[in-house]
Design a protein around this motif. Structure first.
Motif, PDB file in Angstrom:
ATOM      1  N   UNK A   1     -31.145  -7.189   3.795  1.00 57.19           N
ATOM      2  CA  UNK A   1     -30.642  -6.768   5.092  1.00 57.19           C
ATOM      3  C   UNK A   1     -31.777  -6.125   5.882  1.00 57.19           C
ATOM      4  N   UNK A   2     -31.455  -5.464   6.981  1.00 62.47           N
ATOM      5  CA  UNK A   2     -32.490  -4.905   7.848  1.00 62.47           C
ATOM      6  C   UNK A   2     -32.419  -3.389   7.912  1.00 62.47           C
ATOM      7  N   UNK A   3     -33.594  -2.799   7.924  1.00 63.51           N
ATOM      8  CA  UNK A   3     -33.727  -1.386   8.228  1.00 63.51           C
ATOM      9  C   UNK A   3     -34.431  -1.254   9.569  1.00 63.51           C
TER      10      UNK A   3
ATOM     11  N   UNK B   1     -35.609   2.856  18.478  1.00 63.91           N
ATOM     12  CA  UNK B   1     -34.644   1.878  19.018  1.00 63.91           C
ATOM     13  C   UNK B   1     -33.907   2.406  20.251  1.00 63.91           C
ATOM     14  N   UNK B   2     -34.349   3.528  20.787  1.00 63.13           N
ATOM     15  CA  UNK B   2     -33.714   4.058  21.987  1.00 63.13           C
ATOM     16  C   UNK B   2     -32.322   4.601  21.707  1.00 63.13           C
TER      17      UNK B   2
ATOM     18  N   UNK C   1     -35.630   4.748   0.705  1.00 59.10           N
ATOM     19  CA  UNK C   1     -36.360   5.218   1.879  1.00 59.10           C
ATOM     20  C   UNK C   1     -35.554   6.265   2.649  1.00 59.10           C
ATOM     21  N   UNK C   2     -34.252   5.989   2.812  1.00 59.19           N
ATOM     22  CA  UNK C   2     -33.396   6.855   3.627  1.00 59.19           C
ATOM     23  C   UNK C   2     -32.959   8.098   2.860  1.00 59.19           C
TER      24      UNK C   2
ATOM     25  N   UNK D   1     -32.500   3.664   9.708  1.00 59.46           N
ATOM     26  CA  UNK D   1     -31.093   3.313   9.622  1.00 59.46           C
ATOM     27  C   UNK D   1     -30.929   1.973   8.935  1.00 59.46           C
ATOM     28  N   UNK D   2     -29.727   1.718   8.448  1.00 59.26           N
ATOM     29  CA  UNK D   2     -29.412   0.476   7.729  1.00 59.26           C
ATOM     30  C   UNK D   2     -28.541  -0.405   8.605  1.00 59.26           C
ATOM     31  N   UNK D   3     -28.908  -1.672   8.705  1.00 61.60           N
ATOM     32  CA  UNK D   3     -28.121  -2.643   9.451  1.00 61.60           C
ATOM     33  C   UNK D   3     -27.460  -3.581   8.446  1.00 61.60           C
TER      34      UNK D   3
END
Length: 363
Positions: free
Chosen positions: A137-139, A145-146, A245-246, A254-256
């Protein structure tokens, strides 16, 4: 000499029955937080129990190519190899991994349920001992990211809303699927499209829209380090690496979970080992894949155990004391919009699509 599945199985059964075992073994895995979880849950207790010396090798990403080369040279230097399911299927089909009989080689559940029933559908290959369910997944950097953190996997293709470098793995798996999804292909049609040359070109064309903004990674530790250093705004990696990491390193990440890709990871034993090394490998996997061991690994990393009997034993992180369930990819809140990885597709098409992908990268 060609080793058949029948002779491999007969040899394995004989090994379990008794005989000398090697006092040293090399186990191949992925490094980083994942290898640490194996060290704590498997290696250290096994070495304490048996006195065996375990050498760690972090070459799993190249496992198929290296095992092919070792087999060709007639010199197998690895004893147990941790691989994803599609690679296990390929290695089994090519005769490079020995067949495993779950009724003989794997421990039953504590209540007597057979290993075959306990693992169930996770046994996707006759040569494979699955240990964990994980996701890719994505971090993303929460400070980069605003005011509108990404909620869709397609944010990786939106360089206007989220400018900056991205990290993607230097292989077609997952990248091609995400590209097609974000180019409008329905999830249930992704592999039908991807098996065609036109579909592969479509995926590569979508990836080409961000090619100049991508840092390509090869090791599971790459994206976490890039995120920690602030060199990328977002990147793909394994959910357990992001958990580390988190939660363990307290990084602003953050985790996506959107379109996370479920996969299996686990062990194979290379074909062609000596009797002493084969028996040691079989003894190790019997220990390392039992109900308690798989539950113990989940105390160190947020991957779901592959055995049904292990799930109720998963509780808190061994050091942080936090409940691990909400951090699992299989948690209902995280699994609302998953993408189901097709093991058989990649076992059949991996070599051809790999070649096409690498040629595209070189352009």
């Amino acid at each position: 000499m060609k080793v058949t599945k029948t002779t491999l199985l007969a040899s394995a059964v004989a090994a379990v029955a008794g005989g000398a075992m090697a006092e040293e073994m090399t186990i191949v895995s992925w490094g980083g937080a994942y290898s640490k979880s194996q060290l704590k849950a498997y290696h250290e207790p096994y070495s304490e129990k048996t006195g065996v010396t375990i050498l760690n090798d972090d070459s799993s990403a190249e496992a198929v190519a290296k095992l092919r080369a070792m087999n060709e040279a007639g010199n197998i230097t690895w004893d147990v190899v941790d691989v994803v399911a599609a690679d296990a299927i390929r290695l089994c089909d090519e005769g490079l991994a020995m067949e495993i009989d779950p009724e003989v080689h794997l421990a039953a559940a504590p209540d007597g349920t057979s290993a075959a029933d306990d693992f169930g559908d996770m046994l996707v290959s006759e040569c494979y001992i699955p240990t964990i369910v994980y996701s890719t997944t994505f971090g993303y950097r929460t400070d980069l990211v605003g005011d509108t953190p990404p909620t869709s996997v397609c944010a990786v293709f939106d360089t206007d809303a989220y400018p900056g470098k991205r990290a993607l793995e230097k292989r077609p798996i997952n990248n091609m699927e995400w590209a097609l999804i974000c180019d409008g292909v329905p999830k249930d049609q992704v592999y039908d499209v991807l098996e065609t040359s036109e579909g592969q070109d479509q995926a590569l064309a979508k990836l080409a829209t961000i090619k100049d903004d991508v840092i390509w990674w090869s090791s599971g530790s790459d994206t976490p380090q890039l995120l920690a250093d602030g060199e990328i705004v977002m990147g793909s990696t394994y959910n357990g690496r992001l958990f580390s990491l988190i939660e363990e390193q307290n990084q602003p990440v953050g985790m996506l979970w959107d379109a996370q890709v479920f996969d299996l990871d686990g062990f194979i034993i290379p074909a062609g080992l000596s009797e002493e090394r084969q028996q040691r490998a079989l003894d190790y996997i019997f220990f390392a894949s039992d109900t308690q061991r798989l539950a113990d690994q989940a105390k160190w990393i947020s991957y779901g155990p592959a055995r049904s009997s292990s799930a109720p034993l998963v509780s808190q992180h061994a050091e942080l004391g936090i409940d691990m369930a909400p951090h699992m990819p299989t948690d209902p809140e995280n699994a609302k919009n998953t993408f189901l990885y097709n093991f058989e597709f990649w076992a059949d098409y991996r070599d051809d699509i790999d070649a096409k992908f690498q040629a595209w990268l070189a352009q």
